[in-house]
Design a protein around this motif. Structure first.
Motif, PDB file in Angstrom:
ATOM      1  N   TYR A 107      -0.717  11.517   4.661  1.00  0.00           N
ATOM      2  CA  TYR A 107      -0.256  10.242   4.112  1.00  0.00           C
ATOM      3  C   TYR A 107       0.365  10.421   2.728  1.00  0.00           C
ATOM      4  O   TYR A 107       1.260   9.667   2.340  1.00  0.00           O
ATOM      5  N   ASP A 110       3.735  11.347   3.576  1.00  0.00           N
ATOM      6  CA  ASP A 110       4.445  10.152   4.043  1.00  0.00           C
ATOM      7  C   ASP A 110       4.988   9.336   2.871  1.00  0.00           C
ATOM      8  O   ASP A 110       6.102   8.802   2.930  1.00  0.00           O
ATOM      9  N   LEU A 148       6.368   3.360   6.242  1.00  0.00           N
ATOM     10  CA  LEU A 148       5.527   4.478   5.797  1.00  0.00           C
ATOM     11  C   LEU A 148       4.502   4.023   4.763  1.00  0.00           C
ATOM     12  O   LEU A 148       3.334   4.421   4.811  1.00  0.00           O
TER      13      LEU A 148
END
Length: 386
Positions: A107, A110, A148
């Motif tokens: 993440y 991301d 995202l």
């Protein structure tokens, strides 16, 4: 590490040899401590050569969040943002493949991918003035970044705890996204959250200056009427000694609602286009801040203000309009008496105090304590015996 010696000669940085020596001893934590500052100071070309020829062989043995930070630092120096997205996505797949699930590091990456979509959107936006057919591209990049960031936000909220680095990265890129959308108040909130998760001294000097500048601009021309969170923040010192140092003083002027000082430095604002174009709003905002400071300076028994007093203090032409604006923004609560030309203020937005204001508050508390003592003495003397 097939081309190790060639890379050493190309880089001419002893850190590379230290990294290899640490690798031979499997000292992964020590390698990470060497790598992060190393990639920050290298060019994209040199950093890529070191990564591809040396680091890639053992990348997944490193702390994955640190690895994500290294790749983010490296790709920031690459002007080809589409290539950056590919590199970040490839690393994310390698991490996910090793662990068989998505973690904080994925993440984190991301968020950095979202940052590159934001940069692509900004580039397209600048060209849209001459070519409106680019609008769909702008929307696509913006949508990709939003998706995202939303997914990362959902992930963070679903966990009891995530790495500080992920929280910092998430709010940092969210702030960039809000800046892209020209949502100044949201940018202001996200940027402050970013700084809450990351120490100022760990932010590169160039970014410090940019964040400090953007924060002050957002505070001034956004719907922000409480400067306590920023006015004493160390990030502002990044502007000291620069051509924008006067913005720190300007922020203090708004915090104090000081119309006289603002008038004295108003000509300086002509050098900042965004402030120049919002001059009318700044005047109105300063009048509201002046009103708030007038109210805050009063003790509770003096919270009935005349229109004449407000007009003199704030230099506003239409007092009632100023009061209605402050009420609508929920900065004050109270009742306006149009017949008597007065306003009763029952509540005022709290504020962070400077030293002079603290001194004034101390005097108010002393007066209050004396009144409580006097009331107690009166009750004691006049109590009725049962």
């Amino acid at each position: 590490m097939s081309n190790f010696e060639g890379v050493i000669q190309q880089v001419q940085d002893e850190s590379v040899r230290n990294i290899v020596n640490l690798y031979k001893k499997s000292l992964w934590h020590e390698i990470t401590e060497e790598l992060i500052p190393f990639f920050q100071r290298q060019s994209y070309e040199v950093g890529t050569a070191v990564y591809d020829e040396i680091i890639k062989d053992f990348e997944l043995k490193l702390n994955h969040i640190s690895l994500a930070q290294i790749m983010s630092s490296l790709t920031r120096k690459n002007k080809d943002k589409k290539n950056c997205i590919l590199k970040l996505q490839e690393l994310s797949k390698r991490i996910e493949g090793k662990l068989e699930n998505r973690t904080d590091a994925n993440y984190f990456l991301d968020c950095e991918i979202a940052f590159n979509h934001i940069k692509l959107a900004q580039n397209v936006y600048n060209r849209m003035r001459n070519d409106r057919t680019l609008a769909p591209k702008f929307e696509t990049y913006q949508k990709n970044a939003k998706t995202l960031l939303n997914d990362t936000g959902d992930y963070i909220r679903s966990k009891a705890q995530v790495k500080l680095e992920l929280n910092a990265k998430y709010h940092q890129i969210r702030a960039e996204f809000m800046k892209l959308q020209n949502k100044l108040q949201e940018y202001y909130s996200e940027a402050l959250l970013y700084l809450a998760y990351r120490k100022v001294e760990n932010i590169e000097s160039g970014e410090q200056k940019m964040v400090a500048y953007d924060l002050i601009i957002a505070a001034l021309i956004g719907d922000v009427y409480q400067f306590g969170e920023i006015i004493h923040h160390p990030i502002l010192q990044a502007l000291s000694g620069t051509k924008f140092e006067f913005l720190i003083q300007l922020l203090h002027i708004f915090h104090a609602g000081d119309i006289e000082k603002f008038t004295m430095m108003e000509s300086t604002l002509e050098n900042v286009p965004i402030l120049k174009s919002n001059m009318n709003f700044l005047h109105k905002k300063l009048q509201i801040m002046s009103l708030l400071n007038l109210v805050f300076s009063k003790v509770p028994e003096q919270r009935v203000l005349t229109f004449a007093e407000i007009k003199s203090y704030t230099r506003v032409l239409d007092v009632e309009l100023l009061l209605l604006k402050a009420l609508s923004l929920k900065l004050i609560k109270g009742m306006i008496d149009e017949v008597q030309q007065t306003v009763y203020i029952s509540w005022c937005q709290p504020k962070v105090l400077n030293r002079n204001e603290l001194s004034g508050l101390r005097k108010k508390v002393s007066i209050w304590r004396q009144r409580v003592a006097d009331a107690g003495a009166f009750v004691k003397v006049n109590k009725v015996e049962s």
